[in-house]
Design a protein around this motif. Structure first.
Motif, PDB file in Angstrom:
ATOM      1  N   CYS A 115      15.376  -3.910  -3.407  1.00 58.56           N
ATOM      2  CA  CYS A 115      14.591  -3.190  -2.388  1.00 58.56           C
ATOM      3  C   CYS A 115      13.188  -3.777  -2.267  1.00 58.56           C
ATOM      4  O   CYS A 115      12.625  -3.862  -1.163  1.00 58.56           O
ATOM      5  CB  CYS A 115      14.514  -1.705  -2.737  1.00 58.56           C
ATOM      6  SG  CYS A 115      16.092  -0.826  -2.597  1.00 58.56           S
ATOM      7  N   HIS A 116      12.632  -4.195  -3.401  1.00 57.90           N
ATOM      8  CA  HIS A 116      11.306  -4.816  -3.365  1.00 57.90           C
ATOM      9  C   HIS A 116      11.318  -6.086  -2.515  1.00 57.90           C
ATOM     10  O   HIS A 116      10.458  -6.277  -1.648  1.00 57.90           O
ATOM     11  CB  HIS A 116      10.836  -5.151  -4.781  1.00 57.90           C
ATOM     12  CG  HIS A 116       9.790  -6.227  -4.833  1.00 57.90           C
ATOM     13  ND1 HIS A 116       8.527  -6.085  -4.297  1.00 57.90           N
ATOM     14  CD2 HIS A 116       9.851  -7.495  -5.345  1.00 57.90           C
ATOM     15  CE1 HIS A 116       7.841  -7.216  -4.476  1.00 57.90           C
ATOM     16  NE2 HIS A 116       8.616  -8.079  -5.102  1.00 57.90           N
ATOM     17  N   ALA A 118      13.486  -6.918  -0.282  1.00 61.26           N
ATOM     18  CA  ALA A 118      13.773  -6.568   1.112  1.00 61.26           C
ATOM     19  C   ALA A 118      12.502  -6.109   1.819  1.00 61.26           C
ATOM     20  O   ALA A 118      12.245  -6.466   2.982  1.00 61.26           O
ATOM     21  CB  ALA A 118      14.837  -5.478   1.171  1.00 61.26           C
ATOM     22  N   CYS A 119      11.689  -5.325   1.118  1.00 60.89           N
ATOM     23  CA  CYS A 119      10.427  -4.858   1.687  1.00 60.89           C
ATOM     24  C   CYS A 119       9.478  -6.038   1.926  1.00 60.89           C
ATOM     25  O   CYS A 119       8.802  -6.113   2.959  1.00 60.89           O
ATOM     26  CB  CYS A 119       9.780  -3.835   0.753  1.00 60.89           C
ATOM     27  SG  CYS A 119       8.339  -2.985   1.429  1.00 60.89           S
ATOM     28  N   GLN A 120       9.483  -6.977   0.977  1.00 60.78           N
ATOM     29  CA  GLN A 120       8.627  -8.145   1.132  1.00 60.78           C
ATOM     30  C   GLN A 120       9.074  -9.005   2.314  1.00 60.78           C
ATOM     31  O   GLN A 120       8.250  -9.511   3.079  1.00 60.78           O
ATOM     32  CB  GLN A 120       8.643  -8.979  -0.158  1.00 60.78           C
ATOM     33  CG  GLN A 120       7.850 -10.265  -0.109  1.00 60.78           C
ATOM     34  CD  GLN A 120       6.358 -10.043   0.093  1.00 60.78           C
ATOM     35  OE1 GLN A 120       5.875  -8.911   0.087  1.00 60.78           O
ATOM     36  NE2 GLN A 120       5.633 -11.125   0.297  1.00 60.78           N
ATOM     37  N   ALA A 122      10.647  -7.944   4.983  1.00 66.54           N
ATOM     38  CA  ALA A 122      10.277  -7.224   6.200  1.00 66.54           C
ATOM     39  C   ALA A 122       8.788  -7.391   6.505  1.00 66.54           C
ATOM     40  O   ALA A 122       8.388  -7.547   7.662  1.00 66.54           O
ATOM     41  CB  ALA A 122      10.628  -5.747   6.063  1.00 66.54           C
ATOM     42  N   ALA A 200      10.447  -0.652   3.398  1.00 64.27           N
ATOM     43  CA  ALA A 200      11.183  -1.615   4.226  1.00 64.27           C
ATOM     44  C   ALA A 200      11.599  -0.989   5.554  1.00 64.27           C
ATOM     45  O   ALA A 200      11.487  -1.611   6.615  1.00 64.27           O
ATOM     46  CB  ALA A 200      12.406  -2.128   3.468  1.00 64.27           C
ATOM     47  N   ALA A 204      10.394  -1.898   9.359  1.00 65.06           N
ATOM     48  CA  ALA A 204      11.403  -2.252  10.365  1.00 65.06           C
ATOM     49  C   ALA A 204      11.132  -1.585  11.703  1.00 65.06           C
ATOM     50  O   ALA A 204      11.516  -2.106  12.759  1.00 65.06           O
ATOM     51  CB  ALA A 204      12.794  -1.883   9.860  1.00 65.06           C
TER      52      ALA A 204
END
Length: 698
Positions: A115-116, A118-120, A122, A200, A204
């Protein structure tokens, strides 16, 4: 003693950095050893303290974090190592089986990192989507669908986000280690997953079709339409570092009053908000390809206050004429730089600069040199200042404004190193002197000894003030200064949210309401009056901020002490006495012959023994030997008073614009002639500039 104090001040940041690094590595070592033994109290304490300390450094000590990054020990590595040691501890502590019943903890920890990242990812996509090919100020951008920025911790602070969002997971796992209850770890990791995942998803939303920024083609089409509507004629082109913005700012008032439609063209994104308050539209072109949109505009000429690496790129636009106006004139070599021959014309203040280029023989032809005066010197008062004749004043105000050491570090450039302390010592020894010390903002940037001498000079001035006493202005003076400062800040500073990015600032800095520049000028004058009134007339001052400006200091001073620099040329507009420090090693005769601006000055040697005689002539206690020479030198350096410099400047603008028009007519006539290139189309310009952008060097 001053040197030792300075050394201790310089050493303290390094000592602080070293202490922080040692503390961090000690926490890692304690976490590792206590995990292997295992010893739960130390293990839990080291784990929690480690992330707390790392988070503190990230928010409060960025220099330490930057040092860790240089040795490839960045925040991701640190957090991964910290979590790995926690897993090692959980494997060693009795009653905990992270590979058995509590295996979901490890899986959840891996999901957290997914998740980290993925957030980065995004955040990177959002930042790129919100980076426009141009940045503007004072231009209505409503047609571009600009929007407010996402929270800064999500979009632009990856390190802060990783540490902050990982705190629940670390605390939860530490509680699991202390209690052998896996639920705590699950709760903590779950909260961290929710934070990263939610971040994230939040980012988005900025990528939805209705919320995305306009694409590059759409932005450039909008810019072409704006240029066609505004129809600019004169632009000021500027490129440089963060400390060089003053070179452009000194020309803002002149540009605002120029005939035609003015425009400011910048090349660095950060420079957009370094330009002072102005009503003139500002466009920043970070890429060469975007800048070639100007080729097909109505722009006729560009003014260049400084030479820069990227100047050669704009000189390739054939439809625009270019004039070098410099950011000040002096007898230094930089005022007759061979690069000046790249421009169509070189605009100078008066005959002295014309002679300087002729004698330098650097390829600038005399026919291309145009004398326009110095229109921005109009705020400088002629005579002995606003307080009356110097002889009748209780205190003689001396402005010591040395220049910096220059890019070559030549000891003759600045008096600060070899003569500064002697000059200040002689001035402070006179009880009737009030010293205003205004060093160049780049002092010490090239030669550390200059920075050290500057610190010692300021310490001397503070000590001298401590020995003085007398009546001070009442509290109402300080209150008035505070009120005026708040009003000026309101007009000159745009307040942005902490999370505001470039696009949001561009959206908020649209077309100004009313005559903002006139309001700023009025507020500045009121602030300056309040500033000087807030100090007693006997107190020495150290001026290192942008305010008050150098011209305001001119009007307060009875005499100037400086170096060979543009400060001297500008000061001559006041016709007041001045002295120049000779730290070049030349004899006085040679020094005066080499630097014409010194011809009407008192020349001070490094020991500064001539200061008392200088003060005596200012006070009328002895004859002023240079009074007539100053008036003559003023005209030689700055040109005649009539017609006014503003009129001569505008005449030069009209003449160069006419040359641009003539060239356009000639090229239009040749457009149908075989073998003769006509003006390029927009597509051709973009293609050419894109192909050569990476190969352009100055």
């Amino acid at each position: 003693m001053p040197s030792a104090g300075l050394s201790s001040r310089l050493a303290s940041p390094r000592a602080l950095q070293l202490s922080a690094l040692l503390a961090m590595f000690a926490l890692y070592m304690a976490q590792l050893v206590s995990a292997l033994i295992p010893y739960v109290p130390v293990f839990v304490t080291a784990s929690v303290t480690g992330i707390a300390f790392d988070t503190y450094l990230q928010y409060r000590r960025p220099a330490v974090v930057a040092l860790l990054g240089k040795i490839r020990f960045d925040v991701t590595v640190r957090q991964l190592l910290r979590d790995m040691l926690i897993v090692v501890g959980l494997l060693r502590i009795d009653g905990i089986d992270p590979l058995g019943e509590q295996a979901p903890l490890l899986i959840a920890l891996l999901v957290m990192y997914v998740c980290h990242f993925a957030c980065q990812a995004a955040a990177i996509v959002v930042r790129r989507d919100r980076t426009l090919p141009v940045v503007t100020r004072n231009i209505d951008t409503s047609a571009l669908r600009l929007s407010a920025a996402p929270p800064r911790i999500l979009a632009r602070r990856a390190s802060h986000r990783l540490l902050t969002f990982s705190v629940p997971a670390t605390v939860g796992l530490a509680l699991t280690a202390a209690t052998t209850d896996a639920h705590w770890g699950g709760i903590g990791i779950g909260v961290s997953i929710a934070l990263f995942g939610g971040g994230a998803l939040c980012l988005a939303t900025w990528l939805r079709p209705g919320r995305r920024a306009a694409g590059e083609r759409e932005v450039m089409a909008w810019l072409d339409a704006w240029l066609a509507d505004y129809q600019p004629t004169v632009a000021m082109y500027f490129s440089g570092g963060t400390a060089s913005a003053y070179q452009a700012n000194m020309w803002l008032s002149t540009l605002a009053d120029v005939e035609g439609k003015p425009l400011i063209v910048l090349r660095e994104r950060f420079m957009v908000n370094k330009i002072d308050a102005t009503d003139v539209p500002v466009i920043c072109f970070p890429k060469v390809a975007s800048m070639f949109a100007l080729e097909n505009s109505t722009l006729k000429m560009m003014l260049h206050p400084a030479n820069a690496a990227k100047t050669s790129q704009v000189l390739r636009i054939p439809t625009i004429k270019h004039a070098f106006i410099n950011h000040g004139e002096s007898d230094k070599l930089s005022s007759c730089n061979p690069y000046a021959k790249a421009y169509d014309e070189v605009w100078v203040a008066g005959p002295a600069a014309r002679d300087r280029y002729r004698l330098a023989d650097v390829g600038v032809e005399d026919k291309d040199v145009v004398e326009v005066g110095r229109p921005q010197l109009s705020p400088i008062q002629v005579g002995t200042g606003a307080k009356g004749p110097a002889a009748d004043k209780a205190y003689t105000t001396v402005l010591y404004a040395p220049t910096w050491e220059g890019w070559d570090g030549n000891p003759g450039n600045t008096s600060v190193v070899l003569a500064g302390e002697n000059i200040v010592r002689h001035l402070l020894a006179d009880d009737r002197v009030r010293l205003v010390y205004k060093p160049h903002p780049m002092t010490g940037s090239q030669v550390p000894a200059a920075g050290a001498a500057n610190e010692r000079i300021m310490a001397m001035i503070r000590e001298a003030n401590a020995r003085r006493s007398g009546a001070r202005p009442g509290p109402e003076a300080a209150a008035e200064l505070t009120r005026r400062a708040a009003e000026l800040d309101r007009l000159t500073s745009t307040t942005f949210r902490t999370s505001a990015d470039e696009m949001e600032r561009m959206m908020l800095q649209g077309r100004p309401d009313g005559d903002r520049q006139a309001a700023v000028a009025e507020a500045t004058a009121a602030w300056e009056a309040a500033y000087w009134a807030s100090f007693p007339e006997w107190e020495h001052l150290i001026v290192t901020d942008a305010r008050p400006a150098i011209f305001t200091c001119f009007n307060q001073a009875d005499v100037l002490i400086s170096d060979v620099s543009s400060v001297v040329s500008d000061w001559l507009s006041s016709e007041k006495p001045y002295a120049v420090a000779n730290t070049s090693g030349m004899s006085e005769v040679t020094f005066r012959a080499a630097f014409p601006t010194v011809s009407a000055a008192t020349v001070l040697t490094p020991d500064a023994k001539g200061v008392p005689d200088l003060l005596a002539s200012v006070r009328g206690e002895r004859e002023d030997p240079h009074a007539e020479a100053r008036a003559s030198l003023k005209e030689h350096l700055l040109g005649p008073s009539n017609p006014p410099s503003v009129d001569r400047f505008n005449a030069a603008v009209r003449a160069l614009c006419a040359k641009a028009d003539e060239r356009r007519v000639r090229m239009a006539a040749r457009g149908g002639t075989a073998g003769i290139p006509a003006q390029r189309s927009t597509g051709d310009a973009e293609s050419t500039s894109s192909e050569s952008e990476d190969s352009v060097t100055a």
